[in-house]
Scaffold this active site. Structure first.
Site, PDB file in Angstrom:
ATOM      1  N   GLU A 273       1.026  -0.993  -0.128  1.00 19.23           N
ATOM      2  CA  GLU A 273       0.049   0.185   0.227  1.00 19.23           C
ATOM      3  C   GLU A 273       0.918   1.326  -0.002  1.00 19.23           C
ATOM      4  O   GLU A 273       1.735   1.253   0.966  1.00 19.23           O
ATOM      5  CB  GLU A 273      -0.704   0.084   1.412  1.00 19.23           C
ATOM      6  CG  GLU A 273      -2.217  -1.001   1.185  1.00 19.23           C
ATOM      7  CD  GLU A 273      -3.030  -0.672   2.270  1.00 19.23           C
ATOM      8  OE1 GLU A 273      -2.854   0.421   3.066  1.00 19.23           O
ATOM      9  OE2 GLU A 273      -3.752  -1.654   2.752  1.00 19.23           O
TER      10      GLU A 273
ATOM     11  N   ASP B 251      -6.354   8.309  10.501  1.00 20.16           N
ATOM     12  CA  ASP B 251      -4.900   7.800  11.056  1.00 20.16           C
ATOM     13  C   ASP B 251      -4.528   8.324  12.335  1.00 20.16           C
ATOM     14  O   ASP B 251      -5.013   9.435  12.794  1.00 20.16           O
ATOM     15  CB  ASP B 251      -3.991   8.491   9.825  1.00 20.16           C
ATOM     16  CG  ASP B 251      -3.988   7.665   8.810  1.00 20.16           C
ATOM     17  OD1 ASP B 251      -4.108   7.875   7.668  1.00 20.16           O
ATOM     18  OD2 ASP B 251      -3.695   6.361   8.818  1.00 20.16           O
TER      19      ASP B 251
HETATM   20  O1  LIG Z   1      -1.651   1.232  10.781  1.00 17.81           O
HETATM   21  P1  LIG Z   1      -2.233  -0.106  11.176  1.00 17.81           P
HETATM   22  O2  LIG Z   1      -3.078  -0.078  12.487  1.00 17.81           O
HETATM   23  O3  LIG Z   1      -1.502  -1.201  10.948  1.00 17.81           O
HETATM   24  O4  LIG Z   1      -3.488  -0.176  10.109  1.00 17.81           O
HETATM   25  C1  LIG Z   1      -3.197  -0.153   8.885  1.00 17.81           C
HETATM   26  C2  LIG Z   1      -3.101   1.218   7.989  1.00 17.81           C
HETATM   27  O5  LIG Z   1      -2.135   1.709   8.432  1.00 17.81           O
HETATM   28  C3  LIG Z   1      -3.490   1.189   6.488  1.00 17.81           C
HETATM   29  O6  LIG Z   1      -4.076   0.440   5.868  1.00 17.81           O
HETATM   30  C4  LIG Z   1      -3.910   2.575   6.460  1.00 17.81           C
HETATM   31  C5  LIG Z   1      -3.253   3.705   6.598  1.00 17.81           C
HETATM   32  N1  LIG Z   1      -4.155   4.795   6.623  1.00 17.81           N
HETATM   33  C6  LIG Z   1      -5.395   4.548   6.742  1.00 17.81           C
HETATM   34  C7  LIG Z   1      -6.559   5.175   6.842  1.00 17.81           C
HETATM   35  C8  LIG Z   1      -7.763   4.188   6.998  1.00 17.81           C
HETATM   36  C9  LIG Z   1      -7.718   2.781   6.680  1.00 17.81           C
HETATM   37  C10 LIG Z   1      -6.509   2.050   6.599  1.00 17.81           C
HETATM   38  C11 LIG Z   1      -5.243   2.788   6.632  1.00 17.81           C
END
Ligand SMILES: O=P(O)(O)OC[C@@H](O)[C@@H](O)c1c[nH]c2ccccc12
Length: 269
Positions: free
Chosen positions: A49, A60
Site C-alpha cells: 500500500e 490515521d
Molecule cells: O496502521 P495500522 O494500524 O497497521 O493499520 C493499517 C493502516 O495503516 C493502513 O491500511 C492505512 C493507513 N491509513 C489508513 C486510513 C484508513 C484505513 C487504513 C489505513
C-alpha cells in the site's frame, strides 16, 4: 490479469497469507521510499500500500499522522509524486502489485480523468480511498473498472448490513478493519472480530484482508488462519521512523534498510 488477483491465486496455491505493508511515500523522501519498497519485496511482501501523505488524515493515528507530516514538510509530496514512485520502482525491477492508498481530496483535486491514465501507466493495480463511501463511489468505480484497476473497499465491524453490498461491488480484495477508531498498533481488537471476519468471508468470493493494529507475529499468525491478507501500517511506519537517522546517512543506509527487512521477516516467516 490484474497483479493483485494473480498474487492472491499464487498464494492460495501455496496456502500462504499475503503480507500487505503500508508505507507513507516521501517519508523521509521519494528515493528512500523506492528503496523501502524493494526492501519490503525482498523481505516477502506480497503487495504494498503506497500511502499518499495528506494534511488531514482523519482516519490515521499519531504514527501515520507524524509520517504524513514529515513527508509533506520535507518535500511537498503530491499524488503524482507517489504514482511516479511506483513507476520508478517497477522500472527498477519490482514485481509487487502496487495499491495506491489516498484520501479522496487529492484524487478530486487532480481530476479522475487525469489520475487514472497515470495509475495505469504506472502499472498500479489497486486503489484504497478510506473516505469515499460506497454511496458516492459510482463514478470512480466505473472509471477504475474501465482501467482494470481494483477499487478495494474497507468494511468495519459496524458495517453489519452494509457488508453484503460493499463486498458485492468490491475488486481485488475486501479490506476488513479490525477495530473502530483510527490506525495504530493495538493489543485488543473489536469484540466479535472472528464473527465479523466470518460474515465478510461468507459475503464474497474475493480474498479478505485485515488491517488496523497488527504489529507482532502472534497477531499475524492468529489472523492468517482466517484471512487471505494481513495489512501492517503503523508498526512498520514506526520502524521506518526509528531507522530515519541511519537512512539519512549513505554510510549507514544499508543498516537502516536491513532493520526494516529484519522486522518484516520476523513478523511473517
Ligand atoms: O496502521 P495500522 O494500524 O497497521 O493499520 C493499517 C493502516 O495503516 C493502513 O491500511 C492505512 C493507513 N491509513 C489508513 C486510513 C484508513 C484505513 C487504513 C489505513
Amino acid at each position: 490479469m490484474n497483479r493483485i488477483d494473480q498474487k492472491f491465486s499464487e498464494l492460495r496455491e501455496k496456502k500462504q497469507p499475503a503480507f500487505i505493508p503500508f508505507i507513507t511515500i516521501g517519508d523521509p523522501d521519494l528515493r528512500t521510499s523506492i528503496d523501502i519498497i524493494h526492501t519490503l519485496e525482498e523481505a516477502g511482501a506480497a503487495m504494498v500500500e503506497l500511502g499518499v501523505p495528506y494534511s488531514d488524515p482523519l482516519a490515521d493515528g499519531p504514527v501515520i499522522q507524524a509520517s504524513s507530516m514529515r513527508a509533506l514538510r520535507n518535500n511537498r509530496i503530491s499524488i503524482l509524486d507517489c504514482i511516479e514512485v511506483a513507476k520508478q520502482a517497477r522500472s527498477e525491477g519490482s514485481k509487487l502489485p502496487f495499491i495506491l492508498f489516498t484520501y479522496f481530496n487529492p484524487v478530486l483535486q487532480t481530476g479522475l480523468d487525469h489520475v487514472f491514465p497515470l495509475l495505469k501507466e504506472a502499472d498500479i493495480s489497486g486503489l484504497i480511498i478510506p473516505d469515499l463511501p460506497m454511496e458516492e463511489d459510482a463514478e470512480l468505480r466505473a472509471i477504475a473498472a474501465d482501467y482494470g484497476i481494483h477499487l478495494i473497499p474497507l468494511v468495519a465491524p459496524t458495517s453489519k448490513e452494509r457488508v453484503q453490498r460493499i463486498a458485492s461491488r468490491a475488486g481485488g480484495f475486501v479490506y476488513c478493519v479490525s477495530s473502530l477508531g483510527v490506525t495504530g498498533t493495538r493489543t485488543e481488537f473489536h469484540t466479535g472480530i472472528d464473527e465479523f471476519l466470518a460474515t465478510v468471508k461468507a459475503s464474497t468470493d474475493l480474498p479478505i484482508a485485515i488491517g488496523f493494529g497488527i504489529s507482532n507475529r502472534e497477531q499475524f499468525v492468529r489472523f492468517s488462519t482466517v484471512c487471505d491478507g494481513i495489512v501492517v501500517g503503523s508498526a512498520l511506519v514506526r520502524k521506518i521512523e526509528e531507522a530515519l537517522p541511519q537512512l539519512a546517512d549513505p554510510a549507514t543506509r544499508p543498516d537502516g534498510l536491513q532493520s526494516i527487512r529484519a522486522y518484516v521477516e520476523a513478523l511473517i516467516s
